[in-house]
Design a protein around this motif. Sequence first.
Motif, PDB file in Angstrom:
ATOM      1  N   SER A  88       0.837  -1.201   0.000  1.00 21.31           N
ATOM      2  CA  SER A  88       0.000   0.000   0.000  1.00 21.31           C
ATOM      3  C   SER A  88       0.872   1.251   0.000  1.00 21.31           C
ATOM      4  O   SER A  88       0.597   2.215  -0.721  1.00 21.31           O
ATOM      5  CB  SER A  88      -0.919   0.005   1.219  1.00 21.31           C
ATOM      6  OG  SER A  88      -1.636   1.209   1.300  1.00 21.31           O
ATOM      7  N   GLN A  92       0.932   4.158  -2.808  1.00 21.82           N
ATOM      8  CA  GLN A  92       0.683   5.568  -2.534  1.00 21.82           C
ATOM      9  C   GLN A  92       1.862   6.427  -2.977  1.00 21.82           C
ATOM     10  O   GLN A  92       1.676   7.521  -3.528  1.00 21.82           O
ATOM     11  CB  GLN A  92       0.398   5.764  -1.045  1.00 21.82           C
ATOM     12  CG  GLN A  92      -0.926   5.142  -0.608  1.00 21.82           C
ATOM     13  CD  GLN A  92      -1.149   5.245   0.878  1.00 21.82           C
ATOM     14  OE1 GLN A  92      -0.629   6.131   1.533  1.00 21.82           O
ATOM     15  NE2 GLN A  92      -1.937   4.340   1.420  1.00 21.82           N
ATOM     16  N   GLU A 146      -8.612   5.073  -9.680  1.00 15.74           N
ATOM     17  CA  GLU A 146      -8.294   5.322  -8.267  1.00 15.74           C
ATOM     18  C   GLU A 146      -8.148   6.815  -7.994  1.00 15.74           C
ATOM     19  O   GLU A 146      -8.654   7.326  -6.984  1.00 15.74           O
ATOM     20  CB  GLU A 146      -7.000   4.586  -7.909  1.00 15.74           C
ATOM     21  CG  GLU A 146      -6.481   4.840  -6.498  1.00 15.74           C
ATOM     22  CD  GLU A 146      -7.344   4.198  -5.418  1.00 15.74           C
ATOM     23  OE1 GLU A 146      -7.030   4.405  -4.238  1.00 15.74           O
ATOM     24  OE2 GLU A 146      -8.317   3.502  -5.749  1.00 15.74           O
ATOM     25  N   VAL A 150     -10.686   9.164  -5.352  1.00 17.89           N
ATOM     26  CA  VAL A 150     -10.323   9.927  -4.158  1.00 17.89           C
ATOM     27  C   VAL A 150     -10.318  11.433  -4.417  1.00 17.89           C
ATOM     28  O   VAL A 150      -9.941  12.216  -3.539  1.00 17.89           O
ATOM     29  CB  VAL A 150      -8.945   9.480  -3.620  1.00 17.89           C
ATOM     30  CG1 VAL A 150      -8.988   8.017  -3.210  1.00 17.89           C
ATOM     31  CG2 VAL A 150      -7.838   9.706  -4.648  1.00 17.89           C
ATOM     32  N   PHE A 168      -1.288  12.486  -3.257  1.00 20.31           N
ATOM     33  CA  PHE A 168      -2.338  11.504  -3.064  1.00 20.31           C
ATOM     34  C   PHE A 168      -2.590  11.329  -1.580  1.00 20.31           C
ATOM     35  O   PHE A 168      -1.702  10.958  -0.825  1.00 20.31           O
ATOM     36  CB  PHE A 168      -1.925  10.159  -3.671  1.00 20.31           C
ATOM     37  CG  PHE A 168      -2.883   9.035  -3.369  1.00 20.31           C
ATOM     38  CD1 PHE A 168      -4.061   8.904  -4.078  1.00 20.31           C
ATOM     39  CD2 PHE A 168      -2.606   8.112  -2.367  1.00 20.31           C
ATOM     40  CE1 PHE A 168      -4.945   7.874  -3.802  1.00 20.31           C
ATOM     41  CE2 PHE A 168      -3.475   7.086  -2.089  1.00 20.31           C
ATOM     42  CZ  PHE A 168      -4.651   6.970  -2.810  1.00 20.31           C
ATOM     43  N   PRO A 170      -5.600   9.364   0.637  1.00 21.92           N
ATOM     44  CA  PRO A 170      -6.818   8.575   0.528  1.00 21.92           C
ATOM     45  C   PRO A 170      -7.934   9.131   1.384  1.00 21.92           C
ATOM     46  O   PRO A 170      -7.694   9.820   2.381  1.00 21.92           O
ATOM     47  CB  PRO A 170      -6.384   7.182   1.016  1.00 21.92           C
ATOM     48  CG  PRO A 170      -5.187   7.425   1.853  1.00 21.92           C
ATOM     49  CD  PRO A 170      -4.493   8.621   1.268  1.00 21.92           C
ATOM     50  N   ASP A 174     -11.577   5.145   3.539  1.00 22.30           N
ATOM     51  CA  ASP A 174     -10.895   4.169   2.705  1.00 22.30           C
ATOM     52  C   ASP A 174      -9.918   3.360   3.562  1.00 22.30           C
ATOM     53  O   ASP A 174      -9.177   3.923   4.374  1.00 22.30           O
ATOM     54  CB  ASP A 174     -10.125   4.914   1.606  1.00 22.30           C
ATOM     55  CG  ASP A 174      -9.635   3.978   0.514  1.00 22.30           C
ATOM     56  OD1 ASP A 174      -9.258   2.845   0.843  1.00 22.30           O
ATOM     57  OD2 ASP A 174      -9.634   4.393  -0.640  1.00 22.30           O
ATOM     58  N   ALA A 176      -7.196   2.296   2.690  1.00 23.14           N
ATOM     59  CA  ALA A 176      -5.851   2.828   2.405  1.00 23.14           C
ATOM     60  C   ALA A 176      -5.497   3.966   3.349  1.00 23.14           C
ATOM     61  O   ALA A 176      -4.317   4.190   3.645  1.00 23.14           O
ATOM     62  CB  ALA A 176      -5.772   3.312   0.957  1.00 23.14           C
ATOM     63  N   ALA A 177      -6.523   4.700   3.844  1.00 23.53           N
ATOM     64  CA  ALA A 177      -6.248   5.788   4.781  1.00 23.53           C
ATOM     65  C   ALA A 177      -5.680   5.238   6.086  1.00 23.53           C
ATOM     66  O   ALA A 177      -4.778   5.837   6.695  1.00 23.53           O
ATOM     67  CB  ALA A 177      -7.525   6.588   5.052  1.00 23.53           C
ATOM     68  N   ARG A 180      -2.134   4.157   5.432  1.00 25.19           N
ATOM     69  CA  ARG A 180      -1.294   5.351   5.340  1.00 25.19           C
ATOM     70  C   ARG A 180      -1.004   5.907   6.738  1.00 25.19           C
ATOM     71  O   ARG A 180       0.113   6.334   7.033  1.00 25.19           O
ATOM     72  CB  ARG A 180      -1.967   6.429   4.490  1.00 25.19           C
ATOM     73  CG  ARG A 180      -1.148   7.699   4.368  1.00 25.19           C
ATOM     74  CD  ARG A 180      -1.847   8.751   3.514  1.00 25.19           C
ATOM     75  NE  ARG A 180      -1.021   9.942   3.412  1.00 25.19           N
ATOM     76  CZ  ARG A 180      -1.012  10.926   4.315  1.00 25.19           C
ATOM     77  NH1 ARG A 180      -1.803  10.848   5.377  1.00 25.19           N
ATOM     78  NH2 ARG A 180      -0.230  11.985   4.164  1.00 25.19           N
TER      79      ARG A 180
END
Length: 300
Positions: A88, A92, A146, A150, A168, A170, A174, A176-177, A180
């Motif tokens: 991930s 990112q 993607e 976002v 970027f 997220p 999400d 992904a947040a 991150r």
Amino acid sequence: MTTPKDTALSACRQLMEPIIGILLRNGVTHKDLALICKQLYVQVATDEFGIRGRDTNLSRVAMLTGIDRKEVARIKEAMHSNEQSEQSQQHQDRLTRLLSAWHQDPDFCTPDHQPKPLDIDGEQQSFALLVRRYGGDFPASALLKELKRVGVVEPLADDKVIATKRYFVPAQSDPAALLRAGSVLQDIGNTLHHNIYKANSEKLPARATSSQRAQHALRFERRASNSRMPLDTALAFQQFVEQQGQTFLEQVDAWLSEHEQSDLPPETPHWRLGVGTYLFSNLIEPETPAEGDHSDGGEQ
């Protein structure tokens, strides 16, 4: 007398409080966390406390962690690297690199570094070409989907698209947040850990290389804060930090892009370098006098 262990545990409470908040909001129980902690104790003890650069043996890991040898062996066999988190972060980083190029590569931006509208497909000034140069092996259609999702790329007329942000980030809902957030906390924690326990330029040989000096040098870590700010300054300060912080990060991004060597073979050692900025804000409630306290505030 306060011991180093007491101090470390006190610091741990401060570090873990926001992390526990994240975990509770995502249904992670203390048993789930305890299992991860046990695995991480074994992993870090194995990787960082060996003698002469070798992995730590089972007996030493058991002694350092307080976990018996059989359990250490079981954990090491069952433990897998956190590939999801690493993949991930790489994803990112790649998206941010692509957006950065959209603001810096003259084929895709104006002379004042504003992103140009790009055709989705084509050989010149197209999103497909941008992805071929800076998106690695990801399909252009998947990256575009993607970035649109976002909100950092928007569609225009005539089948064109344009970047609306340079980085970027997220969406909060999400997954992904969350990954991150873990990556950001890891970067901050690694810097603090390095500065307290690993930075030591005095042990370097006189002919140390620049890479060796970088490995042992203190890493930049500073804060600027004031605990006596009136309530009506919070929004103005947030806007000030967003403007100045964005300007600073764009300068850092330009420096990194200028010095990047994009054709490094995967087997060649290389650095991941960067800087993080963040705003913190804590509301300090007024102290309530204890019942029966009629002090007028004069000196005692």
